[in-house]
Design a protein around this motif. Structure first.
Motif, PDB file in Angstrom:
ATOM      1  N   TYR A 159      30.997  -0.423 -29.616  1.00 26.84           N
ATOM      2  CA  TYR A 159      32.459  -0.476 -29.518  1.00 26.84           C
ATOM      3  C   TYR A 159      32.898  -1.794 -28.890  1.00 26.84           C
ATOM      4  N   LEU A 160      34.193  -2.110 -29.071  1.00 32.25           N
ATOM      5  CA  LEU A 160      34.801  -3.317 -28.530  1.00 32.25           C
ATOM      6  C   LEU A 160      35.946  -2.945 -27.606  1.00 32.25           C
ATOM      7  N   CYS A 161      36.074  -3.703 -26.510  1.00 36.12           N
ATOM      8  CA  CYS A 161      37.298  -3.589 -25.726  1.00 36.12           C
ATOM      9  C   CYS A 161      38.353  -4.522 -26.340  1.00 36.12           C
ATOM     10  N   ASN A 163      32.562  -1.501 -33.527  1.00 39.61           N
ATOM     11  CA  ASN A 163      32.192  -2.838 -33.995  1.00 39.61           C
ATOM     12  C   ASN A 163      31.081  -2.665 -35.036  1.00 39.61           C
ATOM     13  N   GLY A 193      37.193  -8.066 -26.721  1.00 42.03           N
ATOM     14  CA  GLY A 193      36.002  -8.325 -27.517  1.00 42.03           C
ATOM     15  C   GLY A 193      34.677  -8.078 -26.835  1.00 42.03           C
ATOM     16  N   HIS A 194      34.655  -7.535 -25.624  1.00 44.20           N
ATOM     17  CA  HIS A 194      33.377  -7.247 -24.980  1.00 44.20           C
ATOM     18  C   HIS A 194      32.688  -6.073 -25.667  1.00 44.20           C
ATOM     19  N   LEU A 195      31.399  -6.233 -25.912  1.00 45.29           N
ATOM     20  CA  LEU A 195      30.622  -5.224 -26.635  1.00 45.29           C
ATOM     21  C   LEU A 195      30.161  -4.134 -25.667  1.00 45.29           C
ATOM     22  N   CYS A 224      37.732  -1.423 -19.319  1.00 43.27           N
ATOM     23  CA  CYS A 224      36.523  -2.228 -19.444  1.00 43.27           C
ATOM     24  C   CYS A 224      36.185  -2.800 -18.072  1.00 43.27           C
TER      25      CYS A 224
END
Length: 368
Positions: free
Chosen positions: A90-92, A132, A95-97, A119
């Motif tokens: 998933y993405l915040c 993602n 864009g953090h994975l 996040c």
């Protein structure tokens, strides 16, 4: 001089001329061979540096490829647990994975604290999970080591290799259907099967083994048939009903639970309870799962044998696999055991955790 002496002198001069011509031809041939050898030696000398430079370039390419692969692995790691997960990602908002396991912990903690999940890196809201898929597909193409032969394969083809091609993977004897219990690596299977003891069994012995296997299969078939007949009886006798409900989350002793409002069925009052499994586990779990139970709120006058199944709600995007359960409700047994709530995949589990309330449908049938 006599004529004979003259002829002899002429012959000797001719012989000397022929010898000199032969010597000149031989010298010419030797010079040609020497020149050719020098040319060949020069060519080999020129090629050796080129071959060495080609090998050097090849090794450099391999090192660059490995470095690229390692860099890609680092980029695709979960930014919370730093693990390279082959599960749903998933993405915040920035864009953090985040892997499914870490997101499940974040959503659970937020529900327990009655707060908005954020996040931990950028503090952005993650209450609406966004997958993602590009990262998931990229990770699936990265090479992984076979569990049995340790060779590298793209992860997307690793399962097929381990199941069908790997010579070190464990398999059963092809005569297992008639009773052989041998299990060994694939490369030894042909040797065993050529000397399998069941090849020397008599027809009577094989028939006896098959009768045992058929009896077990028949028992399973009878159980399925009984469930089907019970369901059809309930439908025909109007002793089956469906109720649309909503599971609302609540906290108890720092653990997450769900419950519905009371509903009526078969002249009794009922509720559904659910819970998140494996709560309190310190390490990130790869499997997220839920379980639920049917609870009778009133004391029954007689024993109620009820069969129940949870289904997808009419306006819900969370899919549930069909799994039948049954329980006999008596004055001393008002709660069924906790049964698996079979959500279809990891993403459904994440969506379940992200919502304060989840709509679903329960189907109940009263058995004899």
């Amino acid at each position: 001089m006599s004529s004979s002496n003259i002829e002899s002198s002429e012959l000797s001069e001719d012989s000397l001329s022929i010898v000199r011509q032969q010597e000149e031809q031989q010298e010419s041939v030797e010079e040609s061979i020497t020149s050719s050898l020098e040319t060949i030696a020069t060519g080999i000398g020129d090629r050796v540096p080129r071959m060495q430079s080609s090998e050097t370039a090849c090794l450099a390419g391999v090192r660059d490829s490995e470095a690229f692969e390692n860099n890609l692995r680092d980029i695709l790691r979960c930014k919370i647990c730093l693990a390279l997960r082959r599960t749903t990602l998933y993405l915040c908002q920035t864009g953090h994975l985040i892997c499914a396991s870490c997101l499940a912990h974040l959503l659970t903690d937020a529900q327990l604290c009655d707060a908005t999940p954020k996040c931990p890196i950028c503090q952005k809201d993650i209450s609406i999970p966004v997958r993602n898929i590009a990262a998931e597909l990229t990770i699936s193409e990265l090479p992984s080591n076979c569990r049995f032969c340790n060779e590298k394969f793209p992860h997307c083809s690793l399962d097929h290799h381990e199941r069908h091609d790997c010579q070190d993977s464990p398999i059963c004897c092809k005569y297992s259907r008639i009773g052989c219990e041998w299990i060994g690596v694939r490369k030894e299977a042909s040797g065993h099967e050529s000397d399998c003891e069941f090849l020397s069994k008599t027809p009577q012995e094989i028939a006896a083994t098959l009768e045992t296997i058929d009896a077990n299969d028949e028992a399973k078939h009878d159980e399925i048939e009984h469930i089907f007949q019970s369901l059809m009886f309930s439908l025909n006798s109007e002793r089956i009903l469906c109720v649309d409900l909503q599971l609302m989350c609540y906290c108890n002793n720092h653990q997450l639970f769900y419950t519905t409002t009371n509903f009526h069925a078969f002249n009794e009052l009922w509720i559904i309870r659910a819970r998140l499994n494996n709560q309190g586990v310190t390490e990130s779990a790869n499997v997220i799962s839920f379980s639920y139970q049917l609870v009778l709120k009133t004391e029954p006058r007689t024993t109620l044998k009820v069969q129940f199944v949870a289904l997808k709600g009419s306006r819900s995007d969370i899919k549930i696999s069909t799994q039948l359960y049954k329980h006999e409700f008596t004055p001393t047994s008002l709660e069924s055991d906790y049964c698996a709530l079979p959500l279809t995949d990891c993403n459904d589990c994440i969506q379940f955790l992200a919502k304060r309330g989840t709509k679903f449908r329960i189907m109940l049938s009263l058995l004899d």
